[in-house]
Write a protein that holds these residues in place. Structure first.
Motif, PDB file in Angstrom:
ATOM      1  N   LEU A  48       1.049  -1.262   0.069  1.00 13.68           N
ATOM      2  CA  LEU A  48       0.328   0.044   0.295  1.00 13.68           C
ATOM      3  C   LEU A  48       0.604   1.270  -0.030  1.00 13.68           C
ATOM      4  O   LEU A  48       0.457   2.362  -0.864  1.00 13.68           O
ATOM      5  CB  LEU A  48      -1.011   0.240   1.105  1.00 13.68           C
ATOM      6  CG  LEU A  48      -2.349  -1.232   0.958  1.00 13.68           C
ATOM      7  CD1 LEU A  48      -3.033  -0.919   2.568  1.00 13.68           C
ATOM      8  CD2 LEU A  48      -3.281  -0.439  -0.256  1.00 13.68           C
ATOM      9  N   THR A  86      -7.677  -0.056  -3.846  1.00 10.42           N
ATOM     10  CA  THR A  86      -8.756  -0.886  -3.551  1.00 10.42           C
ATOM     11  C   THR A  86      -8.366  -2.084  -3.297  1.00 10.42           C
ATOM     12  O   THR A  86      -7.264  -2.791  -3.204  1.00 10.42           O
ATOM     13  CB  THR A  86      -9.644  -1.558  -4.557  1.00 10.42           C
ATOM     14  OG1 THR A  86      -9.309  -2.169  -5.739  1.00 10.42           O
ATOM     15  CG2 THR A  86      -9.990   0.285  -5.328  1.00 10.42           C
ATOM     16  N   GLY A  87      -8.862  -2.876  -2.399  1.00 11.76           N
ATOM     17  CA  GLY A  87      -8.494  -3.823  -2.058  1.00 11.76           C
ATOM     18  C   GLY A  87      -8.861  -5.430  -3.318  1.00 11.76           C
ATOM     19  O   GLY A  87      -7.579  -6.136  -2.682  1.00 11.76           O
ATOM     20  N   LEU A 140      -6.714  -6.461   6.237  1.00 12.85           N
ATOM     21  CA  LEU A 140      -6.365  -5.216   5.395  1.00 12.85           C
ATOM     22  C   LEU A 140      -8.231  -4.640   6.803  1.00 12.85           C
ATOM     23  O   LEU A 140      -7.913  -3.388   7.459  1.00 12.85           O
ATOM     24  CB  LEU A 140      -7.541  -4.751   4.335  1.00 12.85           C
ATOM     25  CG  LEU A 140      -6.329  -4.439   2.963  1.00 12.85           C
ATOM     26  CD1 LEU A 140      -7.215  -4.823   1.943  1.00 12.85           C
ATOM     27  CD2 LEU A 140      -5.393  -4.134   3.201  1.00 12.85           C
ATOM     28  N   ALA A 176      -7.077  -1.804   9.769  1.00 11.39           N
ATOM     29  CA  ALA A 176      -8.198  -0.544  10.023  1.00 11.39           C
ATOM     30  C   ALA A 176      -8.156  -0.509  10.815  1.00 11.39           C
ATOM     31  O   ALA A 176      -8.584   0.906  11.578  1.00 11.39           O
ATOM     32  CB  ALA A 176      -9.366  -0.303   8.936  1.00 11.39           C
ATOM     33  N   ILE A 178      -4.222   1.778   8.555  1.00 10.43           N
ATOM     34  CA  ILE A 178      -4.493   1.823   7.428  1.00 10.43           C
ATOM     35  C   ILE A 178      -5.738   2.860   6.954  1.00 10.43           C
ATOM     36  O   ILE A 178      -6.958   3.002   8.352  1.00 10.43           O
ATOM     37  CB  ILE A 178      -4.925   1.238   6.387  1.00 10.43           C
ATOM     38  CG1 ILE A 178      -4.907  -0.270   6.629  1.00 10.43           C
ATOM     39  CG2 ILE A 178      -3.386   0.674   6.069  1.00 10.43           C
ATOM     40  CD1 ILE A 178      -6.217  -1.012   5.643  1.00 10.43           C
ATOM     41  N   GLU A 179      -6.053   3.888   6.638  1.00  7.73           N
ATOM     42  CA  GLU A 179      -7.750   3.877   6.356  1.00  7.73           C
ATOM     43  C   GLU A 179      -7.898   3.590   5.441  1.00  7.73           C
ATOM     44  O   GLU A 179      -7.968   3.645   3.402  1.00  7.73           O
ATOM     45  CB  GLU A 179      -7.448   5.698   6.366  1.00  7.73           C
ATOM     46  CG  GLU A 179      -7.009   5.976   4.899  1.00  7.73           C
ATOM     47  CD  GLU A 179      -7.070   7.954   5.296  1.00  7.73           C
ATOM     48  OE1 GLU A 179      -8.553   8.067   6.853  1.00  7.73           O
ATOM     49  OE2 GLU A 179      -7.245   8.644   4.312  1.00  7.73           O
ATOM     50  N   ALA A 180      -9.623   3.686   4.665  1.00  3.95           N
ATOM     51  CA  ALA A 180      -9.906   3.030   3.456  1.00  3.95           C
ATOM     52  C   ALA A 180     -11.364   4.568   3.618  1.00  3.95           C
ATOM     53  O   ALA A 180     -11.936   4.329   4.011  1.00  3.95           O
ATOM     54  CB  ALA A 180     -11.150   1.484   4.104  1.00  3.95           C
ATOM     55  N   ARG A 234     -13.358   0.325  -1.757  1.00  2.00           N
ATOM     56  CA  ARG A 234     -12.889   1.051  -1.036  1.00  2.00           C
ATOM     57  C   ARG A 234     -11.489   1.614  -1.693  1.00  2.00           C
ATOM     58  O   ARG A 234     -11.022   0.344  -1.958  1.00  2.00           O
ATOM     59  CB  ARG A 234     -12.816   0.802   0.277  1.00  2.00           C
ATOM     60  CG  ARG A 234     -13.701   0.117   0.737  1.00  2.00           C
ATOM     61  CD  ARG A 234     -15.428   1.655   1.449  1.00  2.00           C
ATOM     62  NE  ARG A 234     -14.439   1.508   2.859  1.00  2.00           N
ATOM     63  CZ  ARG A 234     -14.981   2.780   3.208  1.00  2.00           C
ATOM     64  NH1 ARG A 234     -15.184   3.823   3.040  1.00  2.00           N
ATOM     65  NH2 ARG A 234     -14.344   3.250   4.876  1.00  2.00           N
ATOM     66  N   TYR A 249      -7.576   1.434   0.140  1.00  2.64           N
ATOM     67  CA  TYR A 249      -7.171   2.120   1.121  1.00  2.64           C
ATOM     68  C   TYR A 249      -5.377   2.783   0.655  1.00  2.64           C
ATOM     69  O   TYR A 249      -4.966   2.432  -0.277  1.00  2.64           O
ATOM     70  CB  TYR A 249      -6.826   0.198   1.596  1.00  2.64           C
ATOM     71  CG  TYR A 249      -7.837  -0.128   1.674  1.00  2.64           C
ATOM     72  CD1 TYR A 249      -8.566  -0.168   2.850  1.00  2.64           C
ATOM     73  CD2 TYR A 249      -8.497  -0.880   1.014  1.00  2.64           C
ATOM     74  CE1 TYR A 249      -9.163  -1.054   3.120  1.00  2.64           C
ATOM     75  CE2 TYR A 249      -9.377  -1.758   1.213  1.00  2.64           C
ATOM     76  CZ  TYR A 249      -9.484  -1.777   2.339  1.00  2.64           C
ATOM     77  OH  TYR A 249     -11.312  -2.363   2.378  1.00  2.64           O
TER      78      TYR A 249
END
Length: 182
Positions: free
Chosen positions: A14, A20-21, A47, A51, A56-58, A70, A72
């Motif tokens: 990341l 995205t996932g 993930l 979070a 991490i943030e989505a 989403r 990430y």
């Protein structure tokens, strides 16, 4: 594979590129996944844990069209965690395999002492190679071998070749690590 190593591999990916996932899982399959497997389900589960940990943030991916996707990205706490992990010599699992993730991470976050860990692993692999060579000399060098002994020797030779190959690779990587800006 320990869950924490998966998380650190995902943080590295990341940091290389927020994703995205789905895109992360596909990129993982085509890069880190060649030597460190994680299922797509496992990646999504990690993930979520990352979070929750604040690493991490989505956010909603506005380029996704009608589908809700989403995106990430790594937060400062995730960079700090990755830095901590990269700086800590691996003692569990497979240190040589974890080193591959640490090399990718160090490429993204800068030097964190992976060269010292590589030097320790070089020492371990040299000792293993010496052991194999001693066994070869003791058990297979001085006499005519039966078919069974030739096969046993072939197994030992596989270990010798693997150790020599690993040491050759490490010898190429070490100067690169030592040349990184400190």
């Amino acid at each position: 594979m320990p869950a924490m190593s998966i998380q650190h591999a995902l943080l590295t990916s990341l940091l290389e590129k927020p994703s995205t996932g789905y895109d992360l899982a596909r990129r993982f399959d085509k890069s880190i996944g060649y030597f460190w497997h994680a299922s797509h389900q496992q990646i999504y589960r990690e993930l979520g844990r990352m979070a929750e940990a604040g690493w991490i943030e989505a956010t909603d991916d506005n380029d996704a069209g009608k589908r809700r996707r989403r995106l990430y990205r790594v937060l400062a706490a995730g960079v700090a965690e990755l830095s901590r992990w990269v700086s800590t010599p691996e003692t569990d699992g497979d240190p040589a395999r974890a080193l591959l993730i640490k090399l990718r991470a160090e490429a993204v976050i800068g030097p964190h002492g992976v060269d010292r860990e590589l030097l320790q692993l070089i020492g371990h692999h040299r000792a293993q190679l010496e052991t194999y060579l001693e066994i070869e000399q003791r058990d297979f060098a001085s006499r005519e071998l039966t078919v069974a002994q030739k096969l046993q020797h072939a197994v030992l030779r596989a270990g010798i070749v693997a150790e020599q190959g690993w040491l050759d690779w490490a010898g190429e990587v070490l100067p690169v690590l030592q040349g990184m800006d400190r």
